[in-house]
Design a protein around this motif. Structure first.
Motif, mmCIF file in Angstrom:
data_model
loop_
_atom_site.group_PDB
_atom_site.id
_atom_site.type_symbol
_atom_site.label_atom_id
_atom_site.label_comp_id
_atom_site.label_asym_id
_atom_site.label_seq_id
_atom_site.Cartn_x
_atom_site.Cartn_y
_atom_site.Cartn_z
ATOM 1 N N ALA A 193 0.806 -1.216 0.000
ATOM 2 C CA ALA A 193 0.000 0.000 0.000
ATOM 3 C C ALA A 193 0.838 1.264 0.000
ATOM 4 O O ALA A 193 0.471 2.258 -0.640
ATOM 5 C CB ALA A 193 -0.941 -0.003 1.212
ATOM 6 N N LEU A 194 1.962 1.238 0.707
ATOM 7 C CA LEU A 194 2.717 2.479 0.945
ATOM 8 C C LEU A 194 4.129 2.464 0.378
ATOM 9 O O LEU A 194 4.836 3.469 0.454
ATOM 10 C CB LEU A 194 2.790 2.758 2.458
ATOM 11 N N GLY A 195 4.530 1.345 -0.196
ATOM 12 C CA GLY A 195 5.915 1.196 -0.612
ATOM 13 C C GLY A 195 6.385 2.208 -1.637
ATOM 14 O O GLY A 195 7.522 2.679 -1.569
ATOM 15 N N ARG A 196 5.547 2.557 -2.596
ATOM 16 C CA ARG A 196 5.990 3.490 -3.630
ATOM 17 C C ARG A 196 6.386 4.839 -3.031
ATOM 18 O O ARG A 196 7.458 5.375 -3.343
ATOM 19 C CB ARG A 196 4.890 3.694 -4.676
ATOM 20 N N ASP A 197 5.540 5.384 -2.167
ATOM 21 C CA ASP A 197 5.838 6.692 -1.586
ATOM 22 C C ASP A 197 6.952 6.606 -0.543
ATOM 23 O O ASP A 197 7.802 7.498 -0.459
ATOM 24 C CB ASP A 197 4.582 7.289 -0.961
ATOM 25 N N ALA A 198 6.954 5.536 0.248
ATOM 26 C CA ALA A 198 8.029 5.367 1.224
ATOM 27 C C ALA A 198 9.376 5.223 0.525
ATOM 28 O O ALA A 198 10.390 5.792 0.953
ATOM 29 C CB ALA A 198 7.753 4.138 2.098
ATOM 30 N N SER A 199 9.390 4.474 -0.565
ATOM 31 C CA SER A 199 10.624 4.269 -1.323
ATOM 32 C C SER A 199 11.151 5.585 -1.884
ATOM 33 O O SER A 199 12.357 5.858 -1.833
ATOM 34 C CB SER A 199 10.368 3.272 -2.456
ATOM 35 N N ALA A 200 10.251 6.421 -2.417
ATOM 36 C CA ALA A 200 10.691 7.693 -2.983
ATOM 37 C C ALA A 200 11.298 8.593 -1.906
ATOM 38 O O ALA A 200 12.331 9.246 -2.131
ATOM 39 C CB ALA A 200 9.509 8.394 -3.654
#
Length: 285
Positions: free
Chosen positions: A153-160
């Motif tokens: 759910a949150l990996g894309r934004d956390a990764s950025a």
């Protein structure tokens, strides 16, 4: 104009270079004080200025600036510069500011900004999202939503965020940043009211009953705005909900005061991780 009229304050001490031959702050510096306070006001709204204006399709330009002097600040005075949004027109926004020494009003100011097309500098209506955001802040509303969930759910934004802070800013090798634990962790990401991700962190199970918080990253433009604290609180809440009684983390020594203010205490000697000095810190839940 009174202190109680302001939700936001920027704080400063008068520097030697800011006083004039009369040994008081040179009059033109107060415009700089107000401009600096406006920048802090945007941080309080959790709005990285450049990215936010781009997402809104415009920019803000000063149309008018007025100052009224009531008293004089002197070298080494501690000043509190209040700033508030007083009125929003069709395309203009009025900010009022006050420079206070304790409760004494020294200088008051008015700044009129116009929302405009950045290419043609022709005025545009203030976007509803910005209007609602400014009105919400002045009404005492929160400016950040923290979402807690898994990597899917949150990996894309956390990764950025982690890439920007750890890999690009701190130059930690990318292969040291990513591990298999991300797929199993509880993650938290803070978003502003325009939907922009601002801060992140993750929660692991260290040993039964003890949680470990890590990978805390805050976008540079909103540091010291309280966004990181909201992520930290959300992760500790998640740890309490699953029955943990203690939480630990490895704090970069430069960030140790931040965690100390949240109730963490250091344990053990300083050590290095990824070439950066760290200290272990813990607190009861």
């Amino acid at each position: 104009m009174k202190r109680s009229e302001f939700r936001f304050f920027d704080h400063l001490r008068v520097r030697w270079a800011e006083i004039d031959a009369q040994k008081i702050v040179f009059n033109a510096h107060y415009l700089m004080y107000f401009d600096t306070a406006v920048a802090g006001y945007w941080r309080a709204l959790a709005l990285p200025y450049a990215e936010s204006m781009e997402s809104l399709g415009g920019d803000l330009y000063v149309r008018k600036a007025t100052i009224e002097y009531h008293g004089s600040a002197r070298y080494d005075d501690r000043l509190d510069v209040g700033m508030r949004c007083a009125r929003i027109g069709n395309s203009s926004i009025q900010f009022l500011g006050g420079v206070f020494r304790a409760d004494e009003l020294l200088v008051e100011g008015e700044l009129i900004y116009v929302f405009a097309d950045p290419h043609t500098q022709t005025s545009r209506p203030v976007p509803p999202a910005l209007r609602e955001l400014l009105q919400g802040y002045e009404a005492g509303q929160g400016m950040v939503e923290v979402r807690v969930g898994d990597w899917a759910a949150l990996g894309r934004d956390a990764s950025a965020l982690r890439t920007a802070v750890f890999v690009e800013e701190q130059r930690i090798p990318a292969e040291m940043e990513w591990d298999a634990a991300d797929a199993e962790c509880v993650h938290a990401v803070a978003y502003n009211r325009l939907g922009l991700p601002l801060a992140t962190g993750r929660l692991l199970q260290h040993v039964p009953g003890v949680a470990k918080i890590g990978r805390m990253a805050v976008a540079q433009a909103v540091r010291s705005s309280g966004v990181g604290r909201e992520v930290l609180e959300a992760l500790m809440k998640a740890a309490r909900a699953r029955g943990d009684h203690e939480v630990l983390l490895h704090a970069q020594t430069s960030a140790a005061p931040f965690y100390a203010r949240a109730g963490f205490t250091p344990r053990g000697a300083e050590f290095e991780e990824a070439g950066i000095p760290h200290v272990e810190m813990t607190r009861a839940l």
